[in-house]
Design an enzyme around this catalytic site. Structure first.
Site, mmCIF file in Angstrom:
data_model
loop_
_atom_site.group_PDB
_atom_site.id
_atom_site.type_symbol
_atom_site.label_atom_id
_atom_site.label_comp_id
_atom_site.label_asym_id
_atom_site.label_seq_id
_atom_site.Cartn_x
_atom_site.Cartn_y
_atom_site.Cartn_z
ATOM 1 N N ILE A 120 -1.780 2.014 -4.288
ATOM 2 C CA ILE A 120 -1.315 2.450 -2.969
ATOM 3 C C ILE A 120 -2.478 2.524 -1.983
ATOM 4 O O ILE A 120 -2.620 1.706 -1.087
ATOM 5 C CB ILE A 120 -0.594 3.813 -3.066
ATOM 6 C CG1 ILE A 120 0.617 3.705 -4.000
ATOM 7 C CG2 ILE A 120 -0.151 4.290 -1.683
ATOM 8 C CD1 ILE A 120 1.309 5.028 -4.273
ATOM 9 N N CYS A 121 -3.327 3.534 -2.170
ATOM 10 C CA CYS A 121 -4.360 3.827 -1.179
ATOM 11 C C CYS A 121 -5.538 2.863 -1.204
ATOM 12 O O CYS A 121 -6.334 2.843 -0.271
ATOM 13 C CB CYS A 121 -4.848 5.261 -1.357
ATOM 14 S SG CYS A 121 -3.528 6.472 -1.090
ATOM 15 N N VAL A 122 -5.644 2.057 -2.264
ATOM 16 C CA VAL A 122 -6.652 0.989 -2.298
ATOM 17 C C VAL A 122 -6.029 -0.341 -1.894
ATOM 18 O O VAL A 122 -6.560 -1.058 -1.039
ATOM 19 C CB VAL A 122 -7.299 0.888 -3.699
ATOM 20 C CG1 VAL A 122 -8.217 -0.326 -3.776
ATOM 21 C CG2 VAL A 122 -8.078 2.153 -4.014
#
Length: 218
Positions: A120-122
């Site tokens: 998700i955040c990467v």
């Protein structure tokens, strides 16, 4: 300067071209980190941060909803005590103009990312930044997901988008490149000793043997 080569010397990282973004290494994310042993990811992320400091690579710290997910892990904050992480509401870091502006202000096009969670955040900012002309490298062993499958699928998806997967020790090696770069040798040795695991132990042993040999020749 590199022009986005996928092979050859220009494809390797240099400190002068690199900018590092460390994304959401926070307690909430660590609590559901199951793709790797959490202590290994934390060790590697801190090692990467320390390496960036040794080579004077601009580093951007960012969190998401830190008031609920927790402050950035102390080991990372301690590397950059003067820096207040950019606290976002966007899940996708690259949609926060403050982060993008901070990266662009460096004038560097080789963007190195590590964070939680990989899927998700990467993946989101990595894929978007590639589409906007950055060469993006994701440090897979300083990142992690909610499962091994989630992490692995994210890495595969990013590769398809043009992101380069790399490990933190590989980043360190490419930044150093030449042991004649004496300015950073001591710092590299310290980072390896603290965070390099068996490699760090072996490196310390090698330094001991070299010192012993030098002493016997005196």
């Amino acid at each position: 300067m590199s022009t986005g080569d996928k092979a050859g010397l220009g494809a390797l990282l240099t400190p002068e071209e690199s900018v590092l973004a460390l994304i959401d290494h926070q307690p909430f994310q660590v609590a559901n980190l199951h793709s790797h042993e959490p202590t290994m990811v934390i060790n590697n992320a801190v090692g990467l941060a320390k390496a960036a400091k040794v080579f004077e690579v601009p580093t951007i710290l960012t969190t998401v909803l830190e008031e609920r997910g927790g402050l950035i892990l102390p080991g990372l904050q301690e590397v950059f005590p003067e820096q207040k992480p950019i606290n976002r509401t966007f899940i996708n870091t690259w949609q926060d103009e403050r982060v993008v502006d901070a990266v662009k202000a460096t004038g560097r096009k080789k963007l190195i990312i590590a964070g939680l969670w990989t899927e998700i955040c990467v993946a989101m900012p990595a894929i978007q930044a590639v589409g906007e002309g950055f060469e993006v490298f994701v440090v897979t062993d300083a990142s992690g997901g909610v499962s091994k499958e989630a992490h692995d699928m994210a890495v595969q998806r990013m590769i398809q988008a043009g992101v380069v997967p790399i490990t933190w020790m590989a980043v360190l090696g490419e930044w150093q490149r030449d042991w004649a770069r004496e300015k950073t040798v001591a710092g590299v040795a310290e980072v390896q000793a603290q965070h390099g695991g068996a490699s760090g132990v072996a490196f310390a042993w090698e330094m001991q043997l070299l010192a012993t040999t030098a002493g016997s020749e005196a």
